[in-house]
Design an enzyme around this catalytic site. Sequence first.
Site, PDB file in Angstrom:
ATOM      1  N   ARG A 160       2.789 -12.550   3.812  1.00 29.44           N
ATOM      2  CA  ARG A 160       4.191 -12.309   3.434  1.00 29.44           C
ATOM      3  C   ARG A 160       5.155 -12.706   4.566  1.00 29.44           C
ATOM      4  NH1 ARG A 160       4.969  -5.848   4.185  1.00 29.44           N
ATOM      5  NH2 ARG A 160       3.128  -5.482   5.432  1.00 29.44           N
ATOM      6  N   SER A 171       9.668  -5.329   2.981  1.00 30.47           N
ATOM      7  CA  SER A 171       8.289  -5.582   2.541  1.00 30.47           C
ATOM      8  C   SER A 171       8.034  -7.058   2.293  1.00 30.47           C
ATOM      9  CB  SER A 171       7.998  -4.809   1.243  1.00 30.47           C
ATOM     10  OG  SER A 171       8.080  -3.430   1.468  1.00 30.47           O
ATOM     11  N   GLU A 231      14.184  -5.510 -11.949  1.00 27.98           N
ATOM     12  CA  GLU A 231      13.500  -6.811 -11.868  1.00 27.98           C
ATOM     13  C   GLU A 231      13.812  -7.704 -13.066  1.00 27.98           C
ATOM     14  OE1 GLU A 231      12.045  -3.835 -11.636  1.00 27.98           O
ATOM     15  OE2 GLU A 231      11.392  -3.686  -9.559  1.00 27.98           O
ATOM     16  N   PHE A 257       5.341  -6.095 -10.178  1.00 28.47           N
ATOM     17  CA  PHE A 257       6.647  -6.018 -10.850  1.00 28.47           C
ATOM     18  C   PHE A 257       7.207  -7.421 -11.118  1.00 28.47           C
ATOM     19  CE2 PHE A 257       6.688  -2.378  -7.667  1.00 28.47           C
ATOM     20  CZ  PHE A 257       5.891  -1.593  -8.478  1.00 28.47           C
ATOM     21  N   HIS A 264       2.173  -8.495  -1.987  1.00 29.90           N
ATOM     22  CA  HIS A 264       1.309  -7.329  -2.217  1.00 29.90           C
ATOM     23  C   HIS A 264       0.421  -7.506  -3.440  1.00 29.90           C
ATOM     24  CE1 HIS A 264       4.182  -5.905   0.658  1.00 29.90           C
ATOM     25  NE2 HIS A 264       3.711  -4.679   0.692  1.00 29.90           N
ATOM     26  N   ASP A 279      -1.929   2.234  -1.609  1.00 32.54           N
ATOM     27  CA  ASP A 279      -1.021   2.578  -2.711  1.00 32.54           C
ATOM     28  C   ASP A 279      -1.734   2.667  -4.056  1.00 32.54           C
ATOM     29  OD1 ASP A 279       1.246   3.015  -1.279  1.00 32.54           O
ATOM     30  OD2 ASP A 279       2.081   1.005  -1.569  1.00 32.54           O
ATOM     31  N   ARG A 330      -0.131  -8.380   1.435  1.00 32.59           N
ATOM     32  CA  ARG A 330       0.381  -7.429   2.415  1.00 32.59           C
ATOM     33  C   ARG A 330      -0.363  -7.434   3.755  1.00 32.59           C
ATOM     34  NH1 ARG A 330      -1.022  -1.804   3.251  1.00 32.59           N
ATOM     35  NH2 ARG A 330       0.691  -0.741   4.293  1.00 32.59           N
TER      36      ARG A 330
END
Lengths: 317, 271
Positions: free
Chosen positions: A13, A40, A61, A86, A112, A120, A170
């Site tokens: 990322r 992020s 989104e 998302f 991610h 998560d 990530r």
Amino acid sequence: MKKYISTGNKDTRSGFGVGLLEAGKKNENVVAMCADLIGSLKMDAFVAEFPERFFQAGIAEANMTGVAAGMTIGGKIPFIGTFAAFATGRVYDQIRQSVAYSNKNVKIAASHAGLTLGEDGATHQILEDIGLMKMLPNMVVINPCDFNQTKAATIAVAEYEGPVYLRFGRPSVANFTPENQKFEIGKALMLNEGADVTIFATGHLVWEAIQAGEKLAEKGIDAEIINIHTIKPLDAKAILKSVKKTNCVVTAEEHMLNGGMGDSIAQLLSRNYPTPIEMIGVNDTFGESGTPAQLLEKYGLNAENIIKAVEKVIARK
Amino acid sequence: MSSISELKNIAKHIRIDLLKSISEAGSGHTGGSLSSADIFTALYFNILNHKPDNPNWAERDKLILSIGHIAPVYYATLAHVGYFSIDELQTLRKLGSRLQGHPGKDHGLPGIELSAGSLGQGLSVAVGLALASKIDKKNNYIYCINGDGELQEGSIWEAAMSASHHKLDNLITFIDRNKLQIDGETENVMSLEPLADKWKAFGWEVFECNGHNIEEIINTVNTAKTIKNKPKLIIANTIMGKGVKSIENNHKWHGKAPSKTELEQFISEVY
């Protein structure tokens, strides 16, 4: 086996963040949006450098995706950033109609992705995104393997005209591809020429494939290793050329087996050159909480399992 | 520029041609197409700054149709204003036609900015266009046509929030408020009222007008343009099926095509 050396662990990322800034410097039409995840997605540098070309979408989104489609009609090249879960599943209808069917120059930057999101858990660990995106006509699907390649891919997709799904992750992972490499969309990258088996890997699993290749060499198995950074369009020519030499295949990806890169390669081979194939990926199950390394081990997405798959597929020749 | 009486006459011919095209296709959305005909006429024949012979003119005002199912009125208007021939309307919904059942951007029809059909997406796209114009300091306007039933989609309210957040005073959105959707009256299916208050609370300047009075539509847009720093919404009160007395206000005609016999009767009724 060709030697690959990591210059140190870095997250893909961050490669996107650096690439986005550079793409922004190269072309003033590059704009960016983010759904409340600037840090992020590592978009901070772009936001600081080009505040007038960055638009905060908030946690919305669907709107972000549509707004990006509209910006392209106004001549802009929008990158929209959020987590892969998302960026795809939540807004599939917007992508399908306003981006893909409308053939708009939107760049979906999805971070991610996969199990290596880690702690998560399954809500965020999307393993279906490549499948969702590759099924859409007009959509290009790219999954680079390390920091340097993600940076190069980001710059390349800004220069490409059309919808693109750019997938990254990530965790900090080995950074081993050349700095300032030229990224060619749709071109498979030969990492090691071999005669006994072809390992096709994408994303984080490319480094695992290299580790596997080194151990296989110690066992006297000469593995050809190819990085499929572009899942669509698939480099059919390069894949068939390699498989006609090795006559057996292992695919490796951090994605569901259904709908992933391996699925695309299996389809290509079954239609053109039926070949024994073993596939490393997640087998029709959701993920769970854990460290990235623990999860890759539990779900069988590492060098050790690639080696087992190679031994199995060679026996099937 | 056409006079109001000329515009009324154009709207009448648009109604006749959209009815013919739907009847020829054997399927299509009659009710909403008729209710929007006057709004489309006012926009394409008076309000919009555009060049039908140069559809991609960069400085054009841009119109996003969010409710793709009223494609017949969209196509009939685009044909009458000169984007393509009126004869082509007879290809609606047929294999190989540029006039897809719902507008498809990639089928080569000039004047189409976006594919539409799945509801609740167009306003976001219009917001993106308005933002792009702001970045480039253009003076053009972005228009969007939304349906009322469509406002039940949550994505509409995401777009509404973002338009006022970005103070998009170059964005003017119409709601074709015919108060009907497939399963009946909007207020019975999923109530929208108090509609104006909702949009005001989202930071929009809200206007209402008679969506069948072309002069009033044009005047409302001109007034809306004087409001700065906020997006503008025009609730155009309309009648589903307007212009054909025997099917007015009947939600059964949302997605029904007239038969050949009905077509003749409807054309004779058009006013």
